[in-house]
Design a protein around this motif. Structure first.
Motif, PDB file in Angstrom:
ATOM      1  N   ARG A 146      70.336 -39.084  -1.039  1.00 26.17           N
ATOM      2  CA  ARG A 146      70.763 -39.805   0.161  1.00 26.17           C
ATOM      3  C   ARG A 146      69.833 -40.976   0.465  1.00 26.17           C
ATOM      4  NH1 ARG A 146      69.289 -39.094   5.494  1.00 26.17           N
ATOM      5  NH2 ARG A 146      70.784 -39.822   7.042  1.00 26.17           N
ATOM      6  N   ARG A 147      68.507 -40.753   0.375  1.00 24.88           N
ATOM      7  CA  ARG A 147      67.547 -41.820   0.641  1.00 24.88           C
ATOM      8  C   ARG A 147      67.658 -42.935  -0.411  1.00 24.88           C
ATOM      9  NH1 ARG A 147      63.223 -40.098   4.136  1.00 24.88           N
ATOM     10  NH2 ARG A 147      61.718 -41.400   3.067  1.00 24.88           N
ATOM     11  N   HIS A 148      67.888 -42.544  -1.671  1.00 23.61           N
ATOM     12  CA  HIS A 148      68.051 -43.534  -2.737  1.00 23.61           C
ATOM     13  C   HIS A 148      69.302 -44.378  -2.478  1.00 23.61           C
ATOM     14  CE1 HIS A 148      67.567 -45.020  -6.904  1.00 23.61           C
ATOM     15  NE2 HIS A 148      68.890 -45.062  -6.899  1.00 23.61           N
ATOM     16  N   ALA A 149      70.391 -43.722  -2.057  1.00 23.77           N
ATOM     17  CA  ALA A 149      71.629 -44.446  -1.780  1.00 23.77           C
ATOM     18  C   ALA A 149      71.437 -45.452  -0.647  1.00 23.77           C
ATOM     19  CB  ALA A 149      72.736 -43.460  -1.437  1.00 23.77           C
ATOM     20  N   ARG A 150      70.734 -45.033   0.404  1.00 21.03           N
ATOM     21  CA  ARG A 150      70.508 -45.941   1.536  1.00 21.03           C
ATOM     22  C   ARG A 150      69.579 -47.093   1.168  1.00 21.03           C
ATOM     23  NH1 ARG A 150      70.426 -43.404   7.529  1.00 21.03           N
ATOM     24  NH2 ARG A 150      72.550 -42.592   7.504  1.00 21.03           N
ATOM     25  N   LEU A 200      73.939 -48.071  -1.842  1.00 16.21           N
ATOM     26  CA  LEU A 200      74.928 -47.514  -2.751  1.00 16.21           C
ATOM     27  C   LEU A 200      75.658 -46.362  -2.065  1.00 16.21           C
ATOM     28  CD1 LEU A 200      72.670 -47.233  -5.933  1.00 16.21           C
ATOM     29  CD2 LEU A 200      74.437 -48.965  -5.531  1.00 16.21           C
ATOM     30  N   LEU A 201      76.862 -46.069  -2.516  1.00 13.94           N
ATOM     31  CA  LEU A 201      77.553 -44.881  -2.047  1.00 13.94           C
ATOM     32  C   LEU A 201      76.892 -43.642  -2.656  1.00 13.94           C
ATOM     33  CD1 LEU A 201      81.328 -45.875  -2.252  1.00 13.94           C
ATOM     34  CD2 LEU A 201      79.927 -45.657  -0.199  1.00 13.94           C
ATOM     35  N   LEU A 202      76.826 -42.585  -1.878  1.00 16.14           N
ATOM     36  CA  LEU A 202      76.204 -41.355  -2.358  1.00 16.14           C
ATOM     37  C   LEU A 202      76.917 -40.837  -3.604  1.00 16.14           C
ATOM     38  CD1 LEU A 202      74.066 -39.178  -1.835  1.00 16.14           C
ATOM     39  CD2 LEU A 202      75.728 -38.020  -0.361  1.00 16.14           C
ATOM     40  N   SER A 203      78.226 -40.969  -3.645  1.00 17.05           N
ATOM     41  CA  SER A 203      78.979 -40.488  -4.806  1.00 17.05           C
ATOM     42  C   SER A 203      78.608 -41.265  -6.066  1.00 17.05           C
ATOM     43  CB  SER A 203      80.483 -40.593  -4.545  1.00 17.05           C
ATOM     44  OG  SER A 203      80.840 -41.919  -4.208  1.00 17.05           O
ATOM     45  N   ASN A 204      78.287 -42.574  -5.932  1.00 14.54           N
ATOM     46  CA  ASN A 204      77.887 -43.371  -7.095  1.00 14.54           C
ATOM     47  C   ASN A 204      76.504 -42.961  -7.593  1.00 14.54           C
ATOM     48  OD1 ASN A 204      80.266 -44.781  -7.023  1.00 14.54           O
ATOM     49  ND2 ASN A 204      79.431 -46.513  -5.884  1.00 14.54           N
ATOM     50  N   VAL A 205      75.601 -42.654  -6.660  1.00 16.60           N
ATOM     51  CA  VAL A 205      74.283 -42.161  -7.055  1.00 16.60           C
ATOM     52  C   VAL A 205      74.436 -40.831  -7.791  1.00 16.60           C
ATOM     53  CG1 VAL A 205      72.068 -41.303  -6.193  1.00 16.60           C
ATOM     54  CG2 VAL A 205      73.114 -43.319  -5.153  1.00 16.60           C
TER      55      VAL A 205
END
Length: 255
Positions: free
Chosen positions: A216-220, A224-229
């Motif tokens: 979640r932190r990487h996506a933010r 990026l969307l969490l699903s893409n991460v």
């Protein structure tokens, strides 16, 4: 971090829906994680109604087969359905007190059977509502024999209300069809996110909640969307080493 600080941070997170890249699946996943952290519960799940029809759970907090069966049955019968229908809190403990020990099994046979097989003793559902509109329910599962105390019950309802306001605000700002499409897509995205959580937890030797926080932190951080991460974690074997693990609250912090 004290419990009061943790609660305050959670309400800020639940208000953070008015952003351009708002991600429904990540928002609901985060809510279930916070329920586990803040409340005396074993597991939690959010149920939403799609266009006013049958409930579904787009973001269960754990991918175990036993819990999946509980949530599948809870979409058709049980406290989550009744809380959504009546806009009132419903739990198995009150059903037993009012009507006897077999009441849950007679009212909700499939749900009660799966609940017991999965090792849960009690289930409590709270409506996700704003004034006259109810969009779903929050289901809390416990392995202990005692029901939630009044303080936890009030906090759980407040969390459900805050999440409802956030989702309805997001729906108001965007076209309703767009949000409904996101909710429908979340059913598929959830599977990918749960798989990625498990893989990342195994690769970094951490628990599932920590793995979710890292994604979640990487996506933010990278917008990026969490699903893409999650897809990147699965497809490339990434461990997201640039994202730090959040510190676990100490017993003293929880007091």
């Amino acid at each position: 971090m004290s419990r009061e600080q943790h609660i305050a941070r959670t309400f800020v997170e639940l208000a953070d829906t008015l952003v351009e890249d708002f991600d429904v699946i990540g928002f609901l996943q985060q809510m279930t994680v916070r329920c586990q952290e803040l409340l005396d519960v074993t597991d939690a799940a959010v149920f939403l109604s799609h266009s006013g029809h049958r409930l579904y759970s787009p973001a269960p907090c754990d991918p175990s087969p036993a819990l999946e069966r509980v949530l599948e049955s809870a979409c058709a019968e049980g406290p989550a359905v009744d809380a959504h229908r009546t806009a009132r809190a419903v739990d198995t403990a009150r059903a037993v007190e009012a009507h006897g020990p077999d009441d849950g099994a007679s009212r909700w046979p499939q749900f009660t059977a799966h609940l017991r097989r999965a090792g849960y003793s009690l289930a409590t559902a709270l409506p996700m509502r704003l004034r006259q509109e109810t969009i779903g329910s929050l289901l809390l599962l416990r392995s202990a024999d005692r029901p939630l105390d009044a303080e936890d019950l009030a906090l759980a309802q407040a969390l459900a209300d805050a999440a409802t306001i956030g989702l309805l605000h997001a729906r108001t700002i965007r076209q309703q069809d767009t949000v409904n499409e996101q909710l429908h897509t979340a059913l598929q995205s959830r599977i990918i996110i749960e798989q990625a959580k498990g893989l990342l937890a195994a690769r970094r030797d951490i628990n599932l909640n920590e793995a979710f926080e890292i994604m979640r932190r990487h996506a933010r951080r990278h917008r990026l969307l969490l699903s893409n991460v999650a897809r990147d974690v699965i497809d490339t074997g990434s461990t997201l080493r640039s994202s730090a693990v959040l510190p676990r609250p100490s017993p003293a912090d929880a007091d």
